[in-house]
Motif scaffolding. Structure first.
Motif, PDB file in Angstrom:
ATOM      1  N   GLN A 103       4.829  19.691 -43.821  1.00 26.25           N
ATOM      2  CA  GLN A 103       6.360  20.797 -44.164  1.00 26.25           C
ATOM      3  C   GLN A 103       6.425  21.531 -45.092  1.00 26.25           C
ATOM      4  O   GLN A 103       6.226  20.028 -46.254  1.00 26.25           O
ATOM      5  CB  GLN A 103       7.421  20.341 -43.263  1.00 26.25           C
ATOM      6  N   ARG A 104       6.807  22.252 -45.039  1.00 25.12           N
ATOM      7  CA  ARG A 104       7.238  22.823 -46.554  1.00 25.12           C
ATOM      8  C   ARG A 104       8.850  22.005 -47.420  1.00 25.12           C
ATOM      9  O   ARG A 104       9.774  22.735 -46.125  1.00 25.12           O
ATOM     10  CB  ARG A 104       7.025  24.578 -46.310  1.00 25.12           C
ATOM     11  N   ASP A 105       9.146  22.451 -48.088  1.00 23.11           N
ATOM     12  CA  ASP A 105      10.408  22.217 -48.863  1.00 23.11           C
ATOM     13  C   ASP A 105      11.082  23.592 -49.266  1.00 23.11           C
ATOM     14  O   ASP A 105      10.479  24.186 -48.852  1.00 23.11           O
ATOM     15  CB  ASP A 105      10.421  20.774 -50.105  1.00 23.11           C
ATOM     16  N   ALA A 106      12.045  23.057 -49.979  1.00 28.77           N
ATOM     17  CA  ALA A 106      12.663  23.559 -50.138  1.00 28.77           C
ATOM     18  C   ALA A 106      12.372  24.467 -51.130  1.00 28.77           C
ATOM     19  O   ALA A 106      12.585  25.945 -50.889  1.00 28.77           O
ATOM     20  CB  ALA A 106      14.646  23.111 -51.178  1.00 28.77           C
ATOM     21  N   ASN A 107      11.018  24.015 -51.857  1.00 27.54           N
ATOM     22  CA  ASN A 107      10.658  25.773 -52.697  1.00 27.54           C
ATOM     23  C   ASN A 107       9.689  26.053 -52.406  1.00 27.54           C
ATOM     24  O   ASN A 107       8.586  26.562 -53.342  1.00 27.54           O
ATOM     25  CB  ASN A 107       9.676  24.380 -54.283  1.00 27.54           C
ATOM     26  N   GLY A 108       9.073  25.405 -51.132  1.00 27.23           N
ATOM     27  CA  GLY A 108       8.115  25.882 -50.183  1.00 27.23           C
ATOM     28  C   GLY A 108       6.781  24.882 -50.865  1.00 27.23           C
ATOM     29  O   GLY A 108       5.745  25.561 -50.096  1.00 27.23           O
ATOM     30  N   GLU A 109       7.206  23.866 -51.259  1.00 28.51           N
ATOM     31  CA  GLU A 109       5.729  23.283 -51.399  1.00 28.51           C
ATOM     32  C   GLU A 109       5.459  22.332 -50.161  1.00 28.51           C
ATOM     33  O   GLU A 109       6.566  21.894 -49.452  1.00 28.51           O
ATOM     34  CB  GLU A 109       6.230  22.200 -52.253  1.00 28.51           C
ATOM     35  N   GLU A 110       4.287  22.102 -49.409  1.00 32.18           N
ATOM     36  CA  GLU A 110       3.768  21.262 -48.461  1.00 32.18           C
ATOM     37  C   GLU A 110       4.778  20.516 -48.602  1.00 32.18           C
ATOM     38  O   GLU A 110       3.400  19.553 -49.947  1.00 32.18           O
ATOM     39  CB  GLU A 110       1.902  21.380 -48.336  1.00 32.18           C
ATOM     40  N   VAL A 111       4.934  19.345 -47.669  1.00 28.11           N
ATOM     41  CA  VAL A 111       4.799  17.824 -48.291  1.00 28.11           C
ATOM     42  C   VAL A 111       4.650  16.622 -47.016  1.00 28.11           C
ATOM     43  O   VAL A 111       4.806  18.127 -45.638  1.00 28.11           O
ATOM     44  CB  VAL A 111       6.728  17.658 -48.066  1.00 28.11           C
ATOM     45  N   GLU A 112       3.651  15.842 -47.028  1.00 26.04           N
ATOM     46  CA  GLU A 112       3.150  15.629 -46.061  1.00 26.04           C
ATOM     47  C   GLU A 112       4.634  14.312 -45.392  1.00 26.04           C
ATOM     48  O   GLU A 112       4.797  13.696 -45.833  1.00 26.04           O
ATOM     49  CB  GLU A 112       2.164  14.341 -46.296  1.00 26.04           C
ATOM     50  N   ARG A 113       4.065  14.396 -44.032  1.00 24.49           N
ATOM     51  CA  ARG A 113       5.709  13.701 -43.288  1.00 24.49           C
ATOM     52  C   ARG A 113       4.802  12.264 -42.815  1.00 24.49           C
ATOM     53  O   ARG A 113       5.912  11.915 -42.087  1.00 24.49           O
ATOM     54  CB  ARG A 113       6.064  14.172 -42.143  1.00 24.49           C
ATOM     55  N   LEU A 114       3.941  12.711 -41.900  1.00 21.86           N
ATOM     56  CA  LEU A 114       3.611  11.313 -41.418  1.00 21.86           C
ATOM     57  C   LEU A 114       1.800  11.473 -41.525  1.00 21.86           C
ATOM     58  O   LEU A 114       1.155  12.520 -41.203  1.00 21.86           O
ATOM     59  CB  LEU A 114       3.847  10.968 -39.936  1.00 21.86           C
ATOM     60  N   ARG A 115       1.449   9.915 -41.492  1.00 22.60           N
ATOM     61  CA  ARG A 115      -0.794  10.429 -41.486  1.00 22.60           C
ATOM     62  C   ARG A 115      -0.350   8.701 -40.402  1.00 22.60           C
ATOM     63  O   ARG A 115      -0.216   8.479 -39.910  1.00 22.60           O
ATOM     64  CB  ARG A 115      -0.880   9.814 -42.039  1.00 22.60           C
ATOM     65  N   VAL A 116      -1.735   9.548 -39.474  1.00 22.81           N
ATOM     66  CA  VAL A 116      -2.210   9.592 -38.223  1.00 22.81           C
ATOM     67  C   VAL A 116      -3.781   8.748 -38.885  1.00 22.81           C
ATOM     68  O   VAL A 116      -4.303   9.918 -38.715  1.00 22.81           O
ATOM     69  CB  VAL A 116      -1.925  10.345 -37.295  1.00 22.81           C
ATOM     70  N   LEU A 117      -4.410   8.138 -38.079  1.00 21.85           N
ATOM     71  CA  LEU A 117      -5.481   7.536 -38.260  1.00 21.85           C
ATOM     72  C   LEU A 117      -5.838   6.868 -36.551  1.00 21.85           C
ATOM     73  O   LEU A 117      -4.905   5.635 -36.189  1.00 21.85           O
ATOM     74  CB  LEU A 117      -5.639   6.063 -38.884  1.00 21.85           C
ATOM     75  N   ALA A 118      -6.798   7.424 -35.867  1.00 24.38           N
ATOM     76  CA  ALA A 118      -6.989   6.928 -34.722  1.00 24.38           C
ATOM     77  C   ALA A 118      -8.637   7.072 -33.884  1.00 24.38           C
ATOM     78  O   ALA A 118      -8.973   7.691 -33.980  1.00 24.38           O
ATOM     79  CB  ALA A 118      -5.599   8.061 -33.685  1.00 24.38           C
ATOM     80  N   SER A 119      -8.211   6.116 -32.997  1.00 24.33           N
ATOM     81  CA  SER A 119      -9.780   6.415 -32.360  1.00 24.33           C
ATOM     82  C   SER A 119      -9.304   6.733 -30.388  1.00 24.33           C
ATOM     83  O   SER A 119      -7.990   6.250 -30.114  1.00 24.33           O
ATOM     84  CB  SER A 119     -10.642   5.013 -32.337  1.00 24.33           C
ATOM     85  N   TYR A 120     -10.720   7.587 -30.611  1.00 24.33           N
ATOM     86  CA  TYR A 120     -10.421   8.234 -28.772  1.00 24.33           C
ATOM     87  C   TYR A 120     -11.477   8.141 -27.521  1.00 24.33           C
ATOM     88  O   TYR A 120     -12.214   7.844 -28.939  1.00 24.33           O
ATOM     89  CB  TYR A 120      -9.834   9.937 -28.635  1.00 24.33           C
ATOM     90  N   GLY A 121     -10.997   7.872 -27.090  1.00 23.89           N
ATOM     91  CA  GLY A 121     -11.497   7.732 -25.326  1.00 23.89           C
ATOM     92  C   GLY A 121     -12.325   8.236 -24.377  1.00 23.89           C
ATOM     93  O   GLY A 121     -10.609   9.477 -24.308  1.00 23.89           O
ATOM     94  N   ASP A 122     -11.994   7.982 -23.139  1.00 23.13           N
ATOM     95  CA  ASP A 122     -12.022   8.809 -21.773  1.00 23.13           C
ATOM     96  C   ASP A 122     -11.226   7.499 -20.874  1.00 23.13           C
ATOM     97  O   ASP A 122     -12.101   6.741 -20.842  1.00 23.13           O
ATOM     98  CB  ASP A 122     -13.388   9.692 -21.423  1.00 23.13           C
ATOM     99  N   LEU A 123      -9.917   7.504 -20.606  1.00 26.54           N
ATOM    100  CA  LEU A 123      -9.496   6.063 -19.778  1.00 26.54           C
ATOM    101  C   LEU A 123     -10.230   6.368 -18.283  1.00 26.54           C
ATOM    102  O   LEU A 123     -10.689   5.139 -17.707  1.00 26.54           O
ATOM    103  CB  LEU A 123      -8.062   6.638 -19.942  1.00 26.54           C
TER     104      LEU A 123
END
Lengths: 287, 287
Positions: A103-123
């Motif tokens: 998301q962008r902060d008050a100065n318009g700078e992009e700030v990372e909120r969360l990072r995700v690492l995942a493995s997907y399949g087909d249930l």
């Protein structure tokens, strides 16, 4: 869930609208974080996980999160956000991806909120074999449990603090884990309840990612007031949930050094253990 | 651990040498994966996690892994590897980083072996408060337990398959979880034992990352022969371990759809729960 009739369908519900992502370019998605999933001022971490989970379901060749981990970096706020994904590896049975929400902060700078690492399949491609020693949690039926709507102030003060999310959820908590709401916490790190979406939408693998962070924290029953921010949350989706309300059981065994773990099990109406999760959270022992 | 005298010191042991990383440039580390930590042909996943954990300890401003998640992408082999790290966020109490390990394939192409996302802190800076309901696992003292060295073939066939790692570890397994080694698995998804390093080096946060993947898989006691590759492993280090042997207890409750979870607790000689981990692994039900 009977309060909300007719039930919303998967794909056409409040949860689906509020977790929708729009592909801007390959691997990059725009989204609008809804104010409807906040606890006091904070955007619910499970809701955020579901939003990134949906982006990865589009970016990866497999549809379902089998194991997904989020590290929460800075506090998200309702409003626009961009999700950048990376396909790490694609295989026949599993593919692995990464996603970050900015998301962008008050100065318009992009700030990372969360990072995700995942493995997907087909249930749906998994064999039906089940050899489990896990037992569903035992607690009273929904009509003998209590939720925000049952609170004198309709939940705006009690069960989750002043929280928009309480209007999105159908939550019926085991009275044995509600001592905190009556001013006498049990001292046990346990929270149990029936869980659904207020509009009656059934659970799916993406909504499970929100469910694992959707109950009040076990710290309430440990007599700890105040905020318990999640540092990291990992969820394993083990089975596509059957229609109907879910049973959620959370256990905290070790509160030490200002941190605690929350172990979550989610069971469906077919008595299948559909999801397991664990989060590491910080606690302030002032309270 | 008394077999190996004098005990190796933390920082000057087999484990420390085999997990050493050399900074090539800021954030990039060279390492040599040792053949000493293989199970049959595969490099142990916990050993790999410790190698990346050491690189992140150098790249991040905080020394200790509080929560670390690895997704295993392709099979690592003994030999040279490069680790690329990224500092995701630095804070006062915690910092978050990412690391990937690469090796070159037959064509000289870099292949990513595993990717790690972790948040680090300083265990020694945490308050001493402990409010835990967790109980240490109960099983016989080491002299009444059995390890690879007690096997007729000195462990080269039985306890971990033909595995160099058995020579690096001091492992004494609870006889109650050793039925599989005698051809009669209990059917319970449990594995327990005393754990140390063969050269007597005491545990530290980095060696704990190897410990959580250092016992035979619970699937053996479920009567499942053959390989149980780890898809994802998350470990929480909750406390700096006291000197002396560790107690490790692993539980699998849900084997379904060809996957199982392994929940690991590691306890130190001070009866502190020093580490919790959970991994999602694939099982082949042919056996």
């Amino acid at each position: 869930m009977t309060e909300a009739a007719p039930a919303a369908a998967i794909g056409a519900s409040e949860f689906d609208r509020d977790t929708a992502v729009t592909r801007r370019e390959p691997g990059v998605y725009d989204t609008e974080l809804s104010a409807g999933w906040t606890i006091i001022a904070a955007v619910n971490g499970g809701y955020l996980l579901a939003v990134l989970g949906r982006a990865l379901a589009d970016a990866l060749p497999h549809p379902d999160p089998f194991t997904i981990t989020a590290h929460y970096l800075t506090a998200s706020v309702p409003g626009p956000a961009v999700i950048r994904t990376e396909v790490v590896r694609t295989g026949r049975t599993l593919s692995t991806g990464q996603a970050s929400l900015f998301q962008r902060d008050a100065n318009g700078e992009e700030v990372e909120r969360l990072r995700v690492l995942a493995s997907y399949g087909d249930l749906d491609a998994l064999p039906d074999d089940v050899r489990t020693s896990a037992e569903p949690p035992s607690f009273p039926p929904p009509e003998q449990c209590f939720g925000p709507q049952d609170a004198p102030d309709n939940g705006r003060g009690t069960v989750s603090g002043s929280s928009a999310i309480t209007e999105r959820l159908w939550l019926k908590l085991d009275p044995a884990t509600l001592g905190w709401a009556l001013g006498s916490p049990s001292g046990k790190g346990e929270m149990r309840g029936w869980f659904g979406l207020a509009d009656g939408r059934d659970a799916d693998p993406l909504s499970l990612l929100m469910t694992v962070d959707g109950l009040p924290p076990t710290s309430f029953e440990l007599g700890i007031k105040g905020w318990v921010p999640t540092i990291e949350l990992t969820a394993h989706v083990r089975c596509r949930p059957a229609p109907g309300p879910l049973r959620v059981a959370i256990t905290t065994r070790n509160l030490a050094g200002g941190f605690l773990e929350e172990d979550v099990e989610v069971w469906d109406t077919a008595d299948r253990l559909v999801c397991q999760s664990r989060q590491l959270a910080r606690v302030r022992l002032t309270g």
